[in-house]
Scaffold this motif. Sequence first.
Motif, PDB file in Angstrom:
ATOM      1  N   TYR A  82       0.827  -1.211   0.000  1.00 17.51           N
ATOM      2  CA  TYR A  82       0.000   0.000   0.000  1.00 17.51           C
ATOM      3  C   TYR A  82       0.861   1.261   0.000  1.00 17.51           C
TER       4      TYR A  82
ATOM      5  N   GLY B  68       2.440   2.054  -3.323  1.00 18.27           N
ATOM      6  CA  GLY B  68       1.537   2.329  -4.424  1.00 18.27           C
ATOM      7  C   GLY B  68       1.182   1.110  -5.265  1.00 18.27           C
TER       8      GLY B  68
ATOM      9  N   GLU C 115      -0.712  -1.241  -4.296  1.00 17.02           N
ATOM     10  CA  GLU C 115      -2.135  -1.443  -4.071  1.00 17.02           C
ATOM     11  C   GLU C 115      -2.767  -0.140  -3.612  1.00 17.02           C
ATOM     12  N   THR C 116      -3.994   0.083  -4.038  1.00 16.66           N
ATOM     13  CA  THR C 116      -4.723   1.288  -3.674  1.00 16.66           C
ATOM     14  C   THR C 116      -5.551   1.023  -2.416  1.00 16.66           C
ATOM     15  N   LEU C 117      -6.080   2.088  -1.840  1.00 20.04           N
ATOM     16  CA  LEU C 117      -6.912   1.954  -0.644  1.00 20.04           C
ATOM     17  C   LEU C 117      -8.164   1.141  -0.947  1.00 20.04           C
ATOM     18  N   ASP C 118      -8.780   1.361  -2.120  1.00 21.82           N
ATOM     19  CA  ASP C 118      -9.965   0.585  -2.501  1.00 21.82           C
ATOM     20  C   ASP C 118      -9.649  -0.906  -2.591  1.00 21.82           C
ATOM     21  N   GLU C 119      -8.464  -1.228  -3.117  1.00 18.74           N
ATOM     22  CA  GLU C 119      -8.067  -2.630  -3.225  1.00 18.74           C
ATOM     23  C   GLU C 119      -7.839  -3.244  -1.848  1.00 18.74           C
TER      24      GLU C 119
ATOM     25  N   CYS D 101      -7.884  -7.613  -8.401  1.00 12.80           N
ATOM     26  CA  CYS D 101      -7.819  -6.152  -8.423  1.00 12.80           C
ATOM     27  C   CYS D 101      -6.604  -5.663  -9.201  1.00 12.80           C
ATOM     28  N   GLN D 102      -5.474  -6.301  -8.953  1.00  9.22           N
ATOM     29  CA  GLN D 102      -4.232  -5.883  -9.605  1.00  9.22           C
ATOM     30  C   GLN D 102      -4.295  -6.087 -11.114  1.00  9.22           C
TER      31      GLN D 102
ATOM     32  N   ARG E 106      -6.583  -3.668 -12.958  1.00  6.37           N
ATOM     33  CA  ARG E 106      -6.024  -2.329 -13.154  1.00  6.37           C
ATOM     34  C   ARG E 106      -4.882  -2.335 -14.159  1.00  6.37           C
TER      35      ARG E 106
ATOM     36  N   LYS F 172     -16.124  -2.555  -9.272  1.00  4.11           N
ATOM     37  CA  LYS F 172     -15.556  -1.769 -10.367  1.00  4.11           C
ATOM     38  C   LYS F 172     -16.659  -1.103 -11.175  1.00  4.11           C
TER      39      LYS F 172
ATOM     40  N   LYS G  60     -18.050   1.819  -9.153  1.00  3.90           N
ATOM     41  CA  LYS G  60     -17.083   2.915  -9.140  1.00  3.90           C
ATOM     42  C   LYS G  60     -17.051   3.638 -10.478  1.00  3.90           C
TER      43      LYS G  60
END
Length: 259
Positions: A57, A60, A62-66, A119-120, A123, A247, A250
């Motif tokens: 995290y 960067g 991973e994002t906060l949403d992830e 998630c990764q 993106r 997703k 969002k």
Amino acid sequence: MKPMIQLLHFGYHQAMSCIFPVAIFGTLALSGFIHIPILHRYDTVLLILIVVQYLMYRSGLETLDEIKVICVFHFIGLLLELYKVKMGSWAYPEPGYTKFFGVPLYSGFMYASVASFMCQIWRRLRMDMTGWPGLLSSGLLGGSIYLNFFTHHYIPDFRWWLTVLVFIVFWKTWIIYRVRTTTYRMPLTLAFIIVGFFIWLAENIATFFNAWKYPNQSQSWHLVSLGKISSWFLLVIISVIIVAQLKHVKANRATNALQ
């Protein structure tokens, strides 16, 4: 030359998306040989995975949403683990301070790693979907799959009926993904099968290093039953449904904000 470059880029993004799963199984493997005097093995694994998540995290990756999605899957996974261990489906034979009702807390991260990968890769490959069946049908199917993991101990196992429903519900759904400037697509159900197979491979590695044991592995290690691929196939579907729906929500919010 171009196909090779595309393959290398695709492999790079796949590898980067697998950082957390690799961290889990790498830690499980190493912890079988390297022991920290104060902590039990399961406690060490949990501590390392929390640090890995924090570093991902902060860097960067991973994002906060992830992170939020990963926490949801950790909770879902722990509930399933508590139930399955109680029913004798598998066991964690080693001691641990962070072990409750026979289940070490790190086990939820194994389910969360699937969400992390989803998630990764979503993106990194700028994924989209066409023909998504919508929240009602996908949500009911996902809920039924999860519920069946609990109920099949008391009533008939409906996994094969649910598998047929998966192909019916998602038969029009395709994954759109991009590698550099080229766009590709594949049926979503094919992606379910591929990911489920690789999770089964990882499960064999984990049980080999005594991360947990199935009843037939109590005396010596044996290859995990091929039938487990169907379980992971269905579990991956739950992951994709939740991630895809989040997703989708969002994206709709972002679109509405621009209007």
